[in-house]
Design a protein around this motif. Structure first.
Motif, PDB file in Angstrom:
ATOM      1  N   GLN A 175      -9.184  22.325  14.183  1.00  0.00           N
ATOM      2  CA  GLN A 175     -10.491  22.420  14.149  1.00  0.00           C
ATOM      3  C   GLN A 175     -10.853  21.321  13.509  1.00  0.00           C
ATOM      4  OE1 GLN A 175     -11.376  25.573  11.456  1.00  0.00           O
ATOM      5  NE2 GLN A 175     -11.528  27.054  13.376  1.00  0.00           N
ATOM      6  N   ALA A 176     -12.205  20.868  13.887  1.00  0.00           N
ATOM      7  CA  ALA A 176     -13.010  19.629  13.344  1.00  0.00           C
ATOM      8  C   ALA A 176     -12.971  19.525  12.011  1.00  0.00           C
ATOM      9  CB  ALA A 176     -14.362  19.703  13.927  1.00  0.00           C
ATOM     10  N   GLY A 177     -12.704  18.459  11.526  1.00  0.00           N
ATOM     11  CA  GLY A 177     -12.512  18.280  10.178  1.00  0.00           C
ATOM     12  C   GLY A 177     -10.807  18.216   9.544  1.00  0.00           C
ATOM     13  N   GLY A 178     -10.375  18.696  10.390  1.00  0.00           N
ATOM     14  CA  GLY A 178      -8.731  19.095  10.068  1.00  0.00           C
ATOM     15  C   GLY A 178      -7.998  17.784  10.169  1.00  0.00           C
TER      16      GLY A 178
ATOM     17  N   ARG B  90     -10.711   7.215   8.613  1.00  0.00           N
ATOM     18  CA  ARG B  90      -9.992   8.649   9.246  1.00  0.00           C
ATOM     19  C   ARG B  90      -8.552   8.548   9.559  1.00  0.00           C
ATOM     20  NH1 ARG B  90     -12.037  11.354  13.334  1.00  0.00           N
ATOM     21  NH2 ARG B  90     -12.549   9.519  14.510  1.00  0.00           N
ATOM     22  N   PHE B  91      -8.037   7.584  10.250  1.00  0.00           N
ATOM     23  CA  PHE B  91      -6.703   7.536  10.525  1.00  0.00           C
ATOM     24  C   PHE B  91      -6.168   6.376   9.923  1.00  0.00           C
ATOM     25  CE2 PHE B  91      -7.306   9.192  15.296  1.00  0.00           C
ATOM     26  CZ  PHE B  91      -8.161  10.165  14.944  1.00  0.00           C
TER      27      PHE B  91
ATOM     28  N   MET C 147      -4.055  11.340  11.204  1.00  0.00           N
ATOM     29  CA  MET C 147      -5.175  11.758  11.475  1.00  0.00           C
ATOM     30  C   MET C 147      -6.100  12.581  10.644  1.00  0.00           C
ATOM     31  SD  MET C 147      -4.809  11.483  15.564  1.00  0.00           S
ATOM     32  CE  MET C 147      -3.886  13.108  15.671  1.00  0.00           C
ATOM     33  N   ASN C 148      -7.110  12.051   9.866  1.00  0.00           N
ATOM     34  CA  ASN C 148      -7.809  13.031   8.922  1.00  0.00           C
ATOM     35  C   ASN C 148      -9.199  13.128   9.538  1.00  0.00           C
ATOM     36  OD1 ASN C 148      -5.535  13.337   7.490  1.00  0.00           O
ATOM     37  ND2 ASN C 148      -6.214  11.478   6.236  1.00  0.00           N
ATOM     38  N   SER C 149      -9.784  13.871   8.869  1.00  0.00           N
ATOM     39  CA  SER C 149     -11.387  14.239   9.248  1.00  0.00           C
ATOM     40  C   SER C 149     -11.648  14.306  10.907  1.00  0.00           C
ATOM     41  CB  SER C 149     -12.283  13.120   8.595  1.00  0.00           C
ATOM     42  OG  SER C 149     -12.018  13.201   7.334  1.00  0.00           O
TER      43      SER C 149
ATOM     44  N   ASP D   8     -12.101  12.986  19.172  1.00  0.00           N
ATOM     45  CA  ASP D   8     -10.859  12.563  19.163  1.00  0.00           C
ATOM     46  C   ASP D   8      -9.798  13.283  19.857  1.00  0.00           C
ATOM     47  OD1 ASP D   8     -11.217  12.426  15.386  1.00  0.00           O
ATOM     48  OD2 ASP D   8     -11.221  10.740  16.953  1.00  0.00           O
ATOM     49  N   THR D   9     -10.142  14.266  20.677  1.00  0.00           N
ATOM     50  CA  THR D   9      -9.490  15.188  21.545  1.00  0.00           C
ATOM     51  C   THR D   9      -8.961  14.085  22.735  1.00  0.00           C
ATOM     52  OG1 THR D   9     -10.681  17.097  21.241  1.00  0.00           O
ATOM     53  CG2 THR D   9      -9.443  16.998  23.281  1.00  0.00           C
TER      54      THR D   9
END
Length: 123
Positions: free
Chosen positions: A12-15, A66-67, A82-84, A89-90
């Motif tokens: 999910q987004a934010g994961g 974020r990364f 990879m965070n947030s 980013d898909t």
């Protein structure tokens, strides 16, 4: 050197996700390493890169903060934390290795590629 990327999935987004790249049949420590990503219909783009020693890194602007790219030469492994994560980013993510004196950030400079691992970020 042969590379194998793994660790992708649906999040999910934010994961967060951690991608790994396992190197074999070569001295991983002599190569710079990069992570790229590609979505259908678009060019493969660099996400991050790290020098052979791990002393210098590069990030594309959209993932800065974020990364995080890292490597463990003793284990012949590379990583992309990879965070947030965001839906944009898909993509299919690839790890790659390159020779050279300076850290390459162009796809054309990378000679060795792993198969991709798919990352899907849902909104």
């Amino acid at each position: 050197v042969q590379l194998q990327a793994f660790g992708g999935g649906l999040v999910q987004a934010g994961g967060s996700l951690r991608l790994s790249c396992a190197a074999s049949r070569g001295a991983f420590s002599i190569y710079h390493m990069g992570w790229f990503r590609q979505v259908p219909g678009k060019e493969r783009e660099i996400v991050a890169a790290i020098t052979r020693s791990g002393g210098s890194t590069y990030y594309r602007d959209s993932v800065k903060g974020r990364f995080s790219i890292s490597r463990d030469n003793a284990k012949n492994m590379g990583y992309l934390q990879m965070n947030s994560l965001k839906p944009e980013d898909t993509a299919v993510y690839y790890c790659a290795a390159a020779y050279g004196r300076v850290l390459p950030v162009s796809r054309a400079d990378y000679s060795f590629w792993g198969q991709g691992t798919e990352v899907t970020v849902s909104s």
